[in-house]
Design a protein around this motif. Structure first.
Motif, PDB file in Angstrom:
ATOM      1  N   LYS A 277      69.083  72.655  52.341  1.00 49.41           N
ATOM      2  CA  LYS A 277      69.094  71.249  52.752  1.00 49.41           C
ATOM      3  C   LYS A 277      70.433  70.813  53.330  1.00 49.41           C
ATOM      4  O   LYS A 277      70.565  69.701  53.840  1.00 49.41           O
ATOM      5  N   SER A 278      71.440  71.659  53.189  1.00 43.11           N
ATOM      6  CA  SER A 278      72.733  71.283  53.770  1.00 43.11           C
ATOM      7  C   SER A 278      72.794  71.663  55.243  1.00 43.11           C
ATOM      8  O   SER A 278      73.772  71.396  55.925  1.00 43.11           O
ATOM      9  N   SER A 279      71.743  72.290  55.721  1.00 44.04           N
ATOM     10  CA  SER A 279      71.722  72.686  57.123  1.00 44.04           C
ATOM     11  C   SER A 279      70.893  71.701  57.945  1.00 44.04           C
ATOM     12  O   SER A 279      69.728  71.454  57.652  1.00 44.04           O
ATOM     13  N   LYS A 280      71.514  71.136  58.958  1.00 45.47           N
ATOM     14  CA  LYS A 280      70.811  70.205  59.843  1.00 45.47           C
ATOM     15  C   LYS A 280      69.640  70.904  60.502  1.00 45.47           C
ATOM     16  O   LYS A 280      68.560  70.349  60.651  1.00 45.47           O
ATOM     17  N   ASN A 283      66.702  71.178  58.199  1.00 44.13           N
ATOM     18  CA  ASN A 283      66.015  69.888  58.096  1.00 44.13           C
ATOM     19  C   ASN A 283      65.118  69.648  59.308  1.00 44.13           C
ATOM     20  O   ASN A 283      63.992  69.189  59.177  1.00 44.13           O
TER      21      ASN A 283
HETATM   22  C1  NAG Z   1      68.626  67.143  55.005  1.00 45.96           C
HETATM   23  O1  NAG Z   1      67.641  66.247  54.440  1.00 45.96           O
HETATM   24  C2  NAG Z   1      67.892  65.847  53.107  1.00 45.96           C
HETATM   25  C3  NAG Z   1      66.763  64.933  52.652  1.00 45.96           C
HETATM   26  O2  NAG Z   1      65.521  65.527  52.868  1.00 45.96           O
HETATM   27  C4  NAG Z   1      69.225  65.147  53.003  1.00 45.96           C
HETATM   28  O3  NAG Z   1      69.515  64.828  51.658  1.00 45.96           O
HETATM   29  C5  NAG Z   1      70.326  66.047  53.576  1.00 45.96           C
HETATM   30  O4  NAG Z   1      71.557  65.347  53.575  1.00 45.96           O
HETATM   31  C6  NAG Z   1      69.978  66.488  54.981  1.00 45.96           C
HETATM   32  N1  NAG Z   1      71.015  67.411  55.437  1.00 45.96           N
HETATM   33  C7  NAG Z   1      71.629  67.287  56.609  1.00 45.96           C
HETATM   34  C8  NAG Z   1      72.680  68.293  56.902  1.00 45.96           C
HETATM   35  O5  NAG Z   1      71.359  66.430  57.423  1.00 45.96           O
END
Ligand code: NAG
Ligand code: NAG
Length: 302
Positions: A277-280, A283
Motif C-alpha cells: 500500500k505504500s506504492s502509488k 494502489n
Molecule cells: C494507497 O491507498 C491507501 C488506502 O487504500 C492509502 O492509505 C495509502 O496512503 C495509498 N498509498 C499511496 C502511496 O498513495
C-alpha cells in the motif's frame, strides 16, 4: 524495440512490395501454401496492437500468417503473448511473434527463419512451462524455412547471441519476476483465472515444484473461472520452482496479490506481488483491477 536491420532487409525487398493482384494470384496458385479468402491488405500497425507496435516496421499484412482475417482478431489473439515478451526470455521473441501476427507487407509471405524460432523456443519454452503452457503448435519450428534455402525473417545472430541472458546467472522464477507496473499486472490478470489477496502460511518443496499453502482468509479480487468453493481448497504450485529464487517468498508475514490458473490437476501460480500500500503504482493497479476488461480470457500462449 527498434530493429534497424529489418529496415535494411526490407529495403532490398521493396521492389516486390507493390505487386499486382494478378501476380499475387499466380503465386498463390503455384505454391498453394497460403490460401487467403481475399487479397491481403497492407495496413498501419495499430498502436493498441501492443505486441507489435514498435516492432521495427510500420505496416502489416492482413490476413496475417495465422489466418486471422480482421485486426480485431489479431489484437485479441496477440494480447495473450505480451507477457511473454515482457519476460525477455529471448531478444527475438517479439520479432518471431510479429512475423506471424503482423507480417511485413510483401507480395509473398516471409516466414520467420527456423533458427530464430528454435533460438526463441529454447530460451522461452522453460518459462512457458513454468506457467503450465506447452510450446504451441503454431510455433512448431520445423515448418519454418531454413535461411540457406529460402529468404526468411531473422535478426542479426551476433546481436541475438550477445543479448541472450547469460546461462550461468540463475534465473528468477518467472512468476516472481514481475515489475510493479499496472499494465504488466493487468496483462497477467488477463492471462490468469483468478486474482486474490491472501497470506501464505507455508511453502514446501514437492518434486520439482514449490507448493504454496495459503492462509484461510482469501479475498477474491477477480474470479474468472475459479468457483468460490474451489477458492476454499486452493493450493498453489510454483511450477519447476524448487530451485529458482523468488524473493517474495522470503518473507511470508504480509499479504500478497496472487494470480494463478488451473493446469492439469494443479493450480499454478502465474504472478505474485507484495500487497504494498505504500506504492502509488500498486494502489493504481488495485483501482483498475476490478473494472479492467480483458480482451480475452482464453488461454494464453496458444
Ligand atoms: C494507497 O491507498 C491507501 C488506502 O487504500 C492509502 O492509505 C495509502 O496512503 C495509498 N498509498 C499511496 C502511496 O498513495
Ligand atoms: C551483426 O552485427 C555485428 C555487430 O553489430 C556485425 O559485426 C555483423 O556484421 C552483423 N551481421 C550481419 C549479418 O548483419
Amino acid at each position: 524495440m527498434k530493429n534497424p536491420w529489418i529496415c535494411i532487409s526490407l529495403a532490398l525487398l521493396h521492389s516486390s512490395l507493390y505487386a499486382s493482384e494478378y501476380e499475387y494470384m499466380t503465386w498463390r496458385a503455384d505454391t498453394g501454401v497460403q490460401i487467403y479468402g481475399k487479397p491481403p491488405q497492407c495496413i498501419d500497425i495499430p498502436e493498441d496492437l501492443r505486441l507489435c507496435f514498435n516492432v521495427g516496421y510500420d505496416k502489416m499484412m492482413l490476413p496475417n500468417l495465422l489466418e486471422h482475417e480482421t485486426i480485431a482478431e489479431v489484437k485479441q489473439q496477440a494480447g495473450s503473448w505480451v507477457p511473454l515478451v515482457h519476460k525477455a526470455c529471448h531478444p527475438g521473441t517479439q520479432l518471431l511473434l510479429c512475423s506471424l501476427f503482423a507480417p511485413v507487407c510483401l507480395e509473398k509471405p516471409l516466414y520467420p527463419c527456423r533458427w530464430l524460432c528454435e533460438a526463441v523456443r529454447d530460451s522461452c519454452a522453460p518459462i512457458m512451462e513454468a506457467y503450465g503452457f506447452p510450446w504451441p503448435e503454431m510455433l512448431t519450428c520445423d515448418k519454418f524455412p531454413q535461411d540457406d534455402v529460402l529468404p526468411c525473417i531473422a535478426m542479426n545472430e551476433t546481436t541475438s547471441n550477445s543479448m541472450a541472458k547469460p546461462a550461468d546467472h540463475p534465473p528468477v522464477c518467472p512468476p516472481c519476476d514481475n515489475e510493479m507496473n499496472t499494465d504488466v499486472i493487468l496483462e497477467h490478470m488477463c492471462a490468469s483465472e483468478f486474482a486474490i489477496k491472501t497470506k501464505i502460511k507455508e511453502v514446501k518443496i514437492e518434486n520439482l515444484d514449490r507448493k504454496l499453502i495459503l492462509q484461510k482468509k482469501r479475498k477474491p479480487l477477480k474470479l474468472v473461472t475459479l468457483k468460490k468453493q474451489d477458492l476454499k481448497k486452493l493450493v498453489l504450485y510454483l511450477k519447476n520452482g524448487a530451485d529458482c529464487p523468488c524473493q517474495q517468498l522470503d518473507n511470508l508475514g504480509k499479504n500478497f496479490l496472487i494470480m494463478g490458473r488451473f493446469v492439469g490437476k494443479q493450480y499454478i501460480l502465474t504472478s505474485i506481488h507484495k500487497w504494498d500500500k505504500s506504492s502509488k503504482e500498486f494502489n493504481k493497479t488495485l483501482k483498475k483491477l476490478k473494472s479492467h476488461k480483458c480482451a480475452t480470457h482464453e488461454t494464453v500462449f496458444k
